[in-house]
Design a protein around this motif. Structure first.
Motif, PDB file in Angstrom:
ATOM      1  N   LEU A   1      -5.626  70.755  23.358  1.00 17.52           N
ATOM      2  CA  LEU A   1      -5.480  70.265  24.734  1.00 17.52           C
ATOM      3  C   LEU A   1      -6.109  68.892  24.920  1.00 17.52           C
ATOM      4  O   LEU A   1      -5.765  68.180  25.867  1.00 17.52           O
ATOM      5  N   MET A   2      -6.991  68.505  24.000  1.00 13.70           N
ATOM      6  CA  MET A   2      -7.576  67.168  24.057  1.00 13.70           C
ATOM      7  C   MET A   2      -6.512  66.090  23.993  1.00 13.70           C
ATOM      8  O   MET A   2      -6.693  65.001  24.528  1.00 13.70           O
ATOM      9  N   VAL A   3      -5.399  66.382  23.338  1.00 10.87           N
ATOM     10  CA  VAL A   3      -4.310  65.411  23.219  1.00 10.87           C
ATOM     11  C   VAL A   3      -3.824  64.991  24.601  1.00 10.87           C
ATOM     12  O   VAL A   3      -3.554  63.817  24.846  1.00 10.87           O
ATOM     13  N   ALA A   4      -3.734  65.937  25.520  1.00 15.83           N
ATOM     14  CA  ALA A   4      -3.279  65.629  26.878  1.00 15.83           C
ATOM     15  C   ALA A   4      -4.326  64.855  27.661  1.00 15.83           C
ATOM     16  O   ALA A   4      -3.989  64.054  28.533  1.00 15.83           O
ATOM     17  N   ALA A   5      -5.593  65.060  27.355  1.00 14.75           N
ATOM     18  CA  ALA A   5      -6.668  64.462  28.143  1.00 14.75           C
ATOM     19  C   ALA A   5      -7.100  63.087  27.648  1.00 14.75           C
ATOM     20  O   ALA A   5      -7.611  62.288  28.430  1.00 14.75           O
ATOM     21  N   ARG A   6      -6.916  62.801  26.389  1.00 14.18           N
ATOM     22  CA  ARG A   6      -7.409  61.543  25.821  1.00 14.18           C
ATOM     23  C   ARG A   6      -6.361  60.447  25.897  1.00 14.18           C
ATOM     24  O   ARG A   6      -5.180  60.694  25.704  1.00 14.18           O
ATOM     25  N   ALA A   7      -6.809  59.233  26.118  1.00 13.02           N
ATOM     26  CA  ALA A   7      -5.893  58.084  26.191  1.00 13.02           C
ATOM     27  C   ALA A   7      -5.265  57.778  24.835  1.00 13.02           C
ATOM     28  O   ALA A   7      -4.124  57.327  24.777  1.00 13.02           O
ATOM     29  N   ASP A   8      -5.984  58.034  23.745  1.00 15.37           N
ATOM     30  CA  ASP A   8      -5.437  57.744  22.421  1.00 15.37           C
ATOM     31  C   ASP A   8      -4.590  58.894  21.863  1.00 15.37           C
ATOM     32  O   ASP A   8      -4.074  58.805  20.760  1.00 15.37           O
ATOM     33  N   LYS A   9      -4.450  59.979  22.622  1.00 21.13           N
ATOM     34  CA  LYS A   9      -3.588  61.128  22.274  1.00 21.13           C
ATOM     35  C   LYS A   9      -3.967  61.761  20.943  1.00 21.13           C
ATOM     36  O   LYS A   9      -3.110  62.167  20.170  1.00 21.13           O
ATOM     37  N   ARG A  10      -5.260  61.875  20.665  1.00 22.87           N
ATOM     38  CA  ARG A  10      -5.733  62.514  19.446  1.00 22.87           C
ATOM     39  C   ARG A  10      -6.443  63.803  19.794  1.00 22.87           C
ATOM     40  O   ARG A  10      -7.243  63.861  20.719  1.00 22.87           O
ATOM     41  N   GLY A  11      -6.119  64.850  19.043  1.00 23.22           N
ATOM     42  CA  GLY A  11      -6.771  66.133  19.226  1.00 23.22           C
ATOM     43  C   GLY A  11      -8.001  66.228  18.336  1.00 23.22           C
ATOM     44  O   GLY A  11      -8.303  65.315  17.557  1.00 23.22           O
ATOM     45  N   LEU A  12      -8.699  67.340  18.447  1.00 30.56           N
ATOM     46  CA  LEU A  12      -9.907  67.532  17.651  1.00 30.56           C
ATOM     47  C   LEU A  12      -9.603  67.444  16.160  1.00 30.56           C
ATOM     48  O   LEU A  12     -10.353  66.834  15.399  1.00 30.56           O
ATOM     49  N   HIS A  13      -8.496  68.037  15.725  1.00 28.55           N
ATOM     50  CA  HIS A  13      -8.138  67.992  14.308  1.00 28.55           C
ATOM     51  C   HIS A  13      -7.850  66.565  13.849  1.00 28.55           C
ATOM     52  O   HIS A  13      -8.142  66.203  12.716  1.00 28.55           O
ATOM     53  N   ASP A  14      -7.279  65.735  14.734  1.00 29.81           N
ATOM     54  CA  ASP A  14      -7.053  64.329  14.400  1.00 29.81           C
ATOM     55  C   ASP A  14      -8.375  63.579  14.296  1.00 29.81           C
ATOM     56  O   ASP A  14      -8.564  62.757  13.397  1.00 29.81           O
ATOM     57  N   LEU A  15      -9.283  63.848  15.222  1.00 30.20           N
ATOM     58  CA  LEU A  15     -10.583  63.181  15.207  1.00 30.20           C
ATOM     59  C   LEU A  15     -11.371  63.539  13.947  1.00 30.20           C
ATOM     60  O   LEU A  15     -11.966  62.669  13.307  1.00 30.20           O
ATOM     61  N   LEU A  16     -11.368  64.820  13.584  1.00 32.48           N
ATOM     62  CA  LEU A  16     -12.121  65.264  12.410  1.00 32.48           C
ATOM     63  C   LEU A  16     -11.526  64.740  11.113  1.00 32.48           C
ATOM     64  O   LEU A  16     -12.258  64.448  10.163  1.00 32.48           O
ATOM     65  N   ALA A  17     -10.207  64.606  11.048  1.00 32.98           N
ATOM     66  CA  ALA A  17      -9.544  64.166   9.817  1.00 32.98           C
ATOM     67  C   ALA A  17      -9.290  62.663   9.782  1.00 32.98           C
ATOM     68  O   ALA A  17      -8.847  62.144   8.757  1.00 32.98           O
ATOM     69  N   GLY A  18      -9.526  61.964  10.882  1.00 30.44           N
ATOM     70  CA  GLY A  18      -9.281  60.528  10.906  1.00 30.44           C
ATOM     71  C   GLY A  18      -7.809  60.183  10.888  1.00 30.44           C
ATOM     72  O   GLY A  18      -7.379  59.262  10.196  1.00 30.44           O
ATOM     73  N   THR A  19      -7.017  60.936  11.675  1.00 29.05           N
ATOM     74  CA  THR A  19      -5.567  60.720  11.697  1.00 29.05           C
ATOM     75  C   THR A  19      -5.097  60.493  13.128  1.00 29.05           C
ATOM     76  O   THR A  19      -5.846  60.700  14.089  1.00 29.05           O
ATOM     77  N   ARG A  20      -3.844  60.096  13.264  1.00 25.77           N
ATOM     78  CA  ARG A  20      -3.170  60.002  14.550  1.00 25.77           C
ATOM     79  C   ARG A  20      -1.690  60.257  14.340  1.00 25.77           C
ATOM     80  O   ARG A  20      -1.177  60.111  13.230  1.00 25.77           O
TER      81      ARG A  20
END
Length: 159
Positions: A135-154
């Protein structure tokens, strides 16, 4: 570049840093709903693959212990293989291919297999607290979820 009030209002957490746009940050990121559709398609594909594994498990039914071990192995290996191999090979699963998206590193480079595996493992952390990491994807301006943040992806749009 000085941030205007409009720029500041659209930044994550009001940091004042400019939000990357399509022009200065490469391809545009993919939003929550498109990613949700891709995930539903991918889960459907994994479900079909698991059902095919079940057919093989039924063929082993006479040997109960072997059939059970094969079934558990399929349950663990098939989803991991699907997501890691697809993301590591071309950055796109079946669902992402259909919606026109791909997963890249923060620099825009393709994912390596170890990073794809790290993203797969991080997806479990994203789903645990009521899917809050997704759900972070909907809330963040950069559209990254927790799994993206932890893995360094987008996830970006692809042609």
């Amino acid at each position: 570049m000085e941030a205007t009030p409009l720029d500041w209002a659209s930044t994550p957490w009001g940091t004042g840093a400019a939000v990357p746009t399509h022009d200065d940050a490469g391809p545009a990121t993919v939003g929550f709903w498109r990613r949700a559709v891709a995930l539903i398609i991918d889960l459907g594909a994994v479900w079909v693959l698991l059902r095919m594994g079940d057919l093989l498990t039924v063929a082993l039914a006479r040997r109960v212990l072997v059939a059970r071990a094969f079934g558990y192995t399929c349950f663990l290996v098939i989803p991991a293989a699907y997501f890691v191999l697809m993301h590591g090979t071309g950055g796109r699963t079946l669902g992402k291919r259909l919606i026109g998206a791909r997963v890249v590193t923060m620099t825009g480079a393709p994912l390596s297999y170890p990073r794809a595996f790290a993203r797969y493992l991080a997806s479990f952390a994203a789903i645990l607290p009521l899917a809050a990491g997704y759900l972070m994807v909907a809330a963040r301006a950069d559209k990254r979820g927790l799994h993206d943040l932890l893995a360094g992806t987008r996830v970006v749009r692809s042609r």
